[in-house]
Design a protein around this motif. Structure first.
Motif: not given
Length: 470
Positions: A291-307
């Protein structure tokens, strides 16, 4: 299910006086003491068999999917379920030791056995055995195999069919070798790969050390819905964090209990504490590193439940091992994708092997006598077919099957665990009393009024006979 496991884990946490904290030293000591025997593996080998089932796709791809669906706050709820879930892991593993038995010269145990012996409900034991055998043979292997195929394709361009064939051949070699080959594999592969993975994670985290305070602040603020971007996702954060945390550490699922039953110990509580510790290693250590590797490097996306996306830092990359591969690549160049692919292979492969051990343990509960070997070979063929099937199907499909298998096992197991509260706490109090007296705890069922603990009763009787002849 999420509410139920939280209640059960909470009951055992409070009743035991927060054993997760009080007995942390004992967890470590018992992990590295004790020896194997002709019938059982050592506590450490039992731990790594359990870890081989726990440390897998959930630690790399599962963490990524939790963040993608629940936001950064999902990580806090993974920690939450790990802390309280370790009490459920203690309870189920202690029960597995209390009611274990010898089958073909090897210790076997788990929810089916403690439902029959502890509750006196043989029919319920059969229900769990069928659910567990079907889940770990047919429903859950696919997600591990699929993750291996996906990461190998991303890193090396190897097609899913080729990966599937190779995986079937390698897995077949191990599972046809029996529980000792499984224990041998797990005792070497899991600790080595976990160590290498944590070293690489430490390098990535150190390279982004200035991000540590803000990353933890993001996790906590998102977990309680006060972050500006993820404020409306508290429900998703709880749901996905607990769900993916539970999938990763398997607390309350009954799978770790079956590995616990295989250990050679002098008191059931010892192995209960060891298995409780394995939940910490899985979630608080390895999942947190991912989790720290992903979040600290900014390599993630978060889906919006509404699309669409609330944030999209990966250009729409499918949530999974790719997030972690990108995080490592950002610091170590092209090393990231191959390293994560190889790590995921070993983590997921040892999980597959552990799944087979669990499926076979429950098959042996259902099938007795000479026909056991025939059914065992059929199980192996079905298991290998499920692995190949998983490599060529979509990730969404395999995760759905895995969630169904997980949910079924948790429900059936935890009902038995909460109903067997009395013998679990009696064993813990006996352990505590002997520790206060300065003794190395030895379990004697007659002294704590626990009935039908057949293996321990026979052992106690043998000790009495030995004393009389001396």
């Amino acid at each position: 299910m999420l509410i139920f496991i939280a209640v059960v884990a909470g009951v055992y946490t409070i009743a035991s006086g927060f054993l997760q904290v009080r007995y942390l030293k004992d967890m470590v000591v018992h992990t590295f003491t004790g020896k194997s025997s002709e019938s059982g593996v050592s506590p450490f080998q039992s731990l790594v068999i359990a870890l081989s089932g726990r440390v897998g796709t959930g630690n790399i791809a599962g963490v990524a999917t939790a963040i993608a669906a629940g936001g950064p706050g999902a990580i806090f709820w993974m920690w939450f379920i790990a802390f309280f879930g370790s009490a459920a892991a203690f309870a189920e593993s202690t029960l597995a030791q209390i009611y274990k038995k010898k089958v073909d010269g090897e210790y076997r145990g788990g929810p089916a056995y403690y439902a029959e012996k502890g509750l006196g409900w043989k029919w319920y034991g059969y229900i769990f055995a069928v659910v567990a055998a079907v889940s770990t043979c047919l429903l859950t292997p696919g997600v591990q195999a699929n993750a291996i195929a996906d990461s190998m394709n991303n890193a090396f361009g190897i097609g899913p069919v080729i990966t599937g064939i190779a995986l079937v051949v390698i897995t077949g070699y191990v599972i046809f070798g029996g529980v000792r080959r499984i224990a041998f594999l797990a005792s070497y592969v899991v600790p080595i790969m976990a160590l290498f993975y944590l070293i690489v994670a430490a390098i990535v985290i150190f390279a982004n050390i200035e991000q540590v305070p803000s990353t933890f602040a993001l996790i906590f603020s998102s977990a309680f819905g006060v972050d500006s971007a993820f404020g409306g996702m508290i429900g998703a954060a709880i749901s996905w964090g607990v769900k993916r945390g539970l999938y990763s550490n398997e607390a309350g699922q009954g799978t770790g209990a079956q590995a616990a039953a295989a250990a050679e110990v002098s008191h059931p509580v010892k192995q209960g504490l060891v298995q409780s510790f394995s939940v910490y290693i899985d979630t608080l250590l390895i999942c947190t590193a991912t989790a720290l590797m992903i979040l600290m490097t900014g390599n993630y996306s978060v889906a919006d439940p509404d699309g669409g996306y609330i944030v999209d830092y990966t250009d729409g990359m499918e949530a999974g091992a790719g997030y972690t591969q990108a995080a490592v690549d950002g610091v170590l160049g092209g090393f990231g994708s191959p390293f994560v692919a190889i790590s995921l292979f070993f983590f997921a492969f040892t999980t597959l092997v552990a799944y087979f051990y669990i499926a076979e343990t429950n098959l042996f509960y259902i099938v007795r006598g000479a026909s056991r070997k025939i059914f065992s070979n059929i199980l192996k063929v079905l298991f290998l077919a499920a692995i190949f099937f998983g490599t060529v199907r979509s990730a969404t499909f395999t995760w759905t099957l895995a969630d169904i298998g997980l949910g079924l096992m948790v429900w059936v197991n935890l009902i038995a665990v909460i109903l067997l509260y009395k013998p679990t706490m009696a064993a813990l109090k006996d352990y505590q009393l002997q520790k206060k007296q300065g003794l190395d705890p030895v379990f004697r069922p007659s002294q704590v009024n626990i009935k039908n603990a057949d293996y321990w009763i026979e052992r106690e009787q043998e000790d009495e006979k030995r004393k009389k002849t001396m």
